[in-house]
Scaffold this motif. Structure first.
Motif, PDB file in Angstrom:
ATOM      1  N   PHE A   1      -5.530  -3.843   4.525  1.00 41.67           N
ATOM      2  CA  PHE A   1      -5.143  -2.480   4.173  1.00 41.67           C
ATOM      3  C   PHE A   1      -5.826  -2.010   2.889  1.00 41.67           C
ATOM      4  CE2 PHE A   1      -1.838  -4.177   6.884  1.00 41.67           C
ATOM      5  CZ  PHE A   1      -1.635  -3.152   7.783  1.00 41.67           C
TER       6      PHE A   1
ATOM      7  N   ARG B   1       0.832  -1.201   0.000  1.00 38.18           N
ATOM      8  CA  ARG B   1       0.000   0.000   0.000  1.00 38.18           C
ATOM      9  C   ARG B   1       0.869   1.254   0.000  1.00 38.18           C
ATOM     10  NH1 ARG B   1      -5.399  -0.227  -1.309  1.00 38.18           N
ATOM     11  NH2 ARG B   1      -6.385   1.740  -0.732  1.00 38.18           N
TER      12      ARG B   1
ATOM     13  N   HIS C   1      -3.665   5.751   1.985  1.00 37.82           N
ATOM     14  CA  HIS C   1      -3.515   4.870   3.154  1.00 37.82           C
ATOM     15  C   HIS C   1      -3.508   5.736   4.403  1.00 37.82           C
ATOM     16  CE1 HIS C   1       0.805   6.025   3.088  1.00 37.82           C
ATOM     17  NE2 HIS C   1       0.675   5.897   1.787  1.00 37.82           N
TER      18      HIS C   1
END
Length: 775
Positions: A612, A514, A521
């Protein structure tokens, strides 16, 4: 079976030299007897030898210890004698042993800690039971006899304290510790001889919660099991230090022999339970706690905690080291219950066991020292900033603070507002020693893939989970000096995240992927940007996560690659179809293994199972299979991939079966089934055509022969035939008439055929050349 502390505790090297003078065994090290020592072993007559002890000094400290203990017990006011059940835990056999004993327990506590209060207690000996009601014993002031004093005069038994600076640097001592080596020797001499008569104890119970008899009994049992397990590791530590010191030639590197007090529980008839251990006297010090605090500069306690972690196979870690000298008590063991080898110990879990987080906190605060190196312990990797600086956690950081959500504010400097600090941003390319080569991640070999639904963490991934937990605590602000992370702290967080991913933890690979992407994020290290990293790095990390058991990594990888579908070659499209199929199959398997994961608690990292946001790729198992079938049916089939049609049919059927698991997708399942049937029909038609072509090639039919002109006609003959065929509906009809006429001429009695098609032969003469053409 049970050995008292003084029987298993080895004297320091300095004291051993005093007990065994050099001339006792010239040229070689004397065979020390760790379990027994007596005055006969000491040469008290020759004052010329520096290592020999003076008998007057020894007895002086013996009397001082007895005097101090007498003062402590002078006001002992016990309750009437009571018969109780004494329960002892055998850590080697993993069993509890019960016996009945007579005790006298003080009615009021003489001290307390953070969670327990302490009561003085005497175990009544058989030879003095007639005096058990009299609080004053034969010495006249309530102090204990010699044997009783032996249990209490345990002081600093290491002959000096080691520091970070090296061996032999002593810390300040109180007046009772002016000659710690002599005090230790005196304590051992009077304790070993009559150890079986030890009767002075300290009984402990919780300040709050002791009225819940069953819960308090379990807590007391857990404390006993933890302390006995810690004692087991202490014996291993002492043995390893002696062995390595001799085999490596490095000496002891400042390491001291250590021990933990024997402990047991007593249970009254009404169900009340107390934890009991020997009464000791001296300066009580704490060296670390169970929330990562390293207190003081001594190396032995910290090395022992790290030793217990490594030598247990990363199952246990003994922390909260505290006591007098190197005689410790009241430890806490962080451990993973699902990996505990002892059945009783497995159930000794409590709220002070922080599991992975407890491991991570100690590993983050511990600095590799000479004793670790002596014992050959592997180094836990820390970021460059961490190696150069001591951890900010102090003794004031408690378990409650580190476990609660408000720690970020707790660890901030006093009076400092979060808004006063400037947010720092870093890129992955700026992190020192960061491996950003996609190929190195793709070649990563994973030996223990972990599914998000795994019921326990493989021991091979415990260290990786500790790295991940450190990164998580940086993200939460629990390891930050201020309210916002500094550049060095952000780099340290990324360092530990990369270490966890490199060691095979799927959530770490997903988190790092990510950070390497251009996707948001905000919930994890939002201050880190990808920088100039190649897009292939994100795909490589997703590949690692997929190999480590995360199905959503396959789905996310396929979605990212299909964003450029028109640019993909056949090989890449086949890989996309394969990833979609893996996502569908692994997702179905994970759903079948799903259950209540509440029991995992502290046995995994706090981000265990987190994807995530990579789970937001838009695929469902049935739609992923349908997309893979579509790729095989169209692009891959047209590009001549062998078996593409059969594979597409198989995937359409799998998609229909997957959709049928949800009643709301029944119509979609029917569409998938129709696509599969359509492909099957096309396959059958193609098969029939192929069969016909094969048969025609083997056995040509008459119809096939009649469709060919038997002879080649010249231009003149061709014009004549066309002139002849003009009176017929078609050239084929004219040819049939000619053939019929030829057959009739060949018969003996030819007759005019009565067919409409022969009328032109009557009306018009047939040229001889035409007959010649027919042969």
């Amino acid at each position: 079976m049970f050995r008292t502390p003084s029987q298993t505790f080895d004297l320091s090297d300095e004291t051993k030299e005093a007990v065994h003078p050099p001339e006792h065994s010239p040229g070689t090290s004397p065979p020390y007897a760790p379990k027994r020592a007596s005055f006969d072993d000491i040469n008290l007559g020759d004052n010329s030898t520096k290592s020999k002890l003076n008998s007057a000094e020894v007895m002086k400290h013996v009397r001082e210890c007895r005097r101090l203990i007498g003062q402590k017990w002078a006001d002992f006011k016990p309750q009437p004698p009571m018969l109780v059940s004494k329960r002892m835990y055998d850590v080697f056999e993993d069993i509890w042993i019960d016996e009945q004993v007579m005790i006298q327990l003080e009615s009021e506590p003489f001290g307390h800690g953070a969670i327990r209060q302490c009561f003085r207690m005497k175990e009544v000996r058989l030879e003095t039971r007639e005096n058990c009601g009299n609080t004053e014993s034969r010495n006249g002031h309530g102090a204990t006899p010699k044997s009783e004093a032996s249990s209490a005069c345990t002081t600093d038994a290491c002959g000096g304290c080691e520091t970070q600076g090296g061996e032999g640097e002593a810390t300040p001592q109180s007046e009772t510790h002016r000659m710690p080596g002599l005090v230790a020797l005196a304590s051992g001499l009077i304790g070993l001889k009559h150890d079986e008569r030890r009767v002075l104890w300290v009984a402990k119970r919780a300040i709050e919660g002791h009225k819940d008899l069953e819960a308090h009994r379990r807590d007391c049992e857990s404390d006993v099991m933890h302390q006995m397990m810690a004692k087991k590791y202490a014996e291993k530590f002492n043995h390893a230090v002696r062995e390595r010191a001799n085999s490596t030639g490095m000496g002891r590197c400042g390491a001291h022999d250590i021990d933990f007090l024997m402990t047991h529980i007593i249970q009254f008839e009404d169900g009340q339970t107390y934890g009991v251990e020997a009464f000791i006297f001296g300066d009580y010090k704490k060296h670390n706690n169970n929330s990562g605090a390293t207190i003081g500069a001594r190396k032995t306690p910290q090395a022992f905690s790290y030793f217990s972690f490594i030598k247990s196979g990363r199952r246990h870690m003994v922390v909260d080291i505290q006591g007098i000298g190197d005689i410790y008590t009241d430890p806490v063991i962080h451990f993973l219950p699902s990996h505990a080898t002892k059945e009783h110990f497995r159930h000794s879990d409590s709220n002070v066991n922080l599991g992975i987080r407890g491991f991570a906190l100690f590993l983050w605060s511990h600095r590799y020292n000479d004793i670790d190196r002596l014992l050959g312990l592997p180094m836990f990797k820390l970021a460059p900033h961490e190696q150069e600086n001591l951890p900010p956690i102090t003794a004031a950081a408690t378990v409650r603070a580190l476990g609660a959500g408000g720690v970020k504010q707790h660890l901030s400097p006093a009076g400092q507002e979060e808004s006063n600090e400037k947010t720092v941003q870093i890129s992955l390319t700026s992190v020192p020693n960061m491996d950003l080569v996609p190929a190195s991640w793709e070649q990563l070999i994973i030996t223990s893939p972990l599914s998000p639904s795994s019921k326990s963490l493989p021991l091979e991934l415990v260290e990786a989970a500790c790295h991940m937990e450190i990164a998580a605590m940086y993200n939460d602000g629990r390891l930050a000096k201020g309210s916002k992370l500094s550049r060095a702290e952000l780099e340290s967080a990324v360092f530990h995240l990369a270490q966890a991913a490199r060691q095979g933890l799927p959530e770490a690979s997903l988190a790092l992927a990510r950070l390497a992407s251009d996707m948001p994020h905000d919930d994890f290290l939002a201050e880190v940007t990808p920088g100039d990293v190649k897009p292939e790095l994100c795909l490589a990390l997703l590949t690692c996560a997929g190999a480590q058991g995360c199905p959503h990594a396959h789905g996310a990888w396929a979605r990212l690659v299909l964003a450029r579908e028109s640019e993909l070659d056949t090989k890449r499209l086949q890989e996309v179809a394969k990833r979609l199929e893996l996502f569908a199959s692994q997702t179905v398997t994970a759903r079948g293994e799903e259950g209540d994961e509440a029991f995992l608690k502290h046995e995994v990292s706090s981000y265990h199972g987190c994807c995530f946001d990579w789970e937001n790729h838009g695929w469902q198992p049935h739609s992923a299979l349908a997309k893979a079938a579509e790729l095989f049916e169209t692009v891959l089939k047209d590009n001549g991939v062998p078996g593409a049609r059969d594979k597409a049919c198989e995937l359409w059927e799998a998609a229909a079966e997957s959709a049928l698991e949800d009643p709301l997708l029944a119509k979609q399942a029917m569409r998938y089934t129709q696509r599969a049937e359509q492909l099957q029909c096309e396959e059958e038609d193609v098969a029939e055509q192929e069969d016909e072509q094969k048969e025609q090639a083997k056995e040509p039919t008459a119809n096939n022969d009649s469709q060919q002109v038997p002879v080649l006609l010249s231009a003149d003959m061709a014009s004549k035939f066309l002139e002849f065929a003009a009176g017929f509906p078609s050239p084929e009809t004219a040819m049939e008439a000619l053939l019929e006429a030829a057959r009739c001429r060949s018969e003996p009695e030819p007759q005019q055929p009565e067919v409409a098609s022969s009328k032109p032969l009557k009306d018009e003469p047939v040229d001889d050349d035409v007959w010649a053409m027919l042969g």
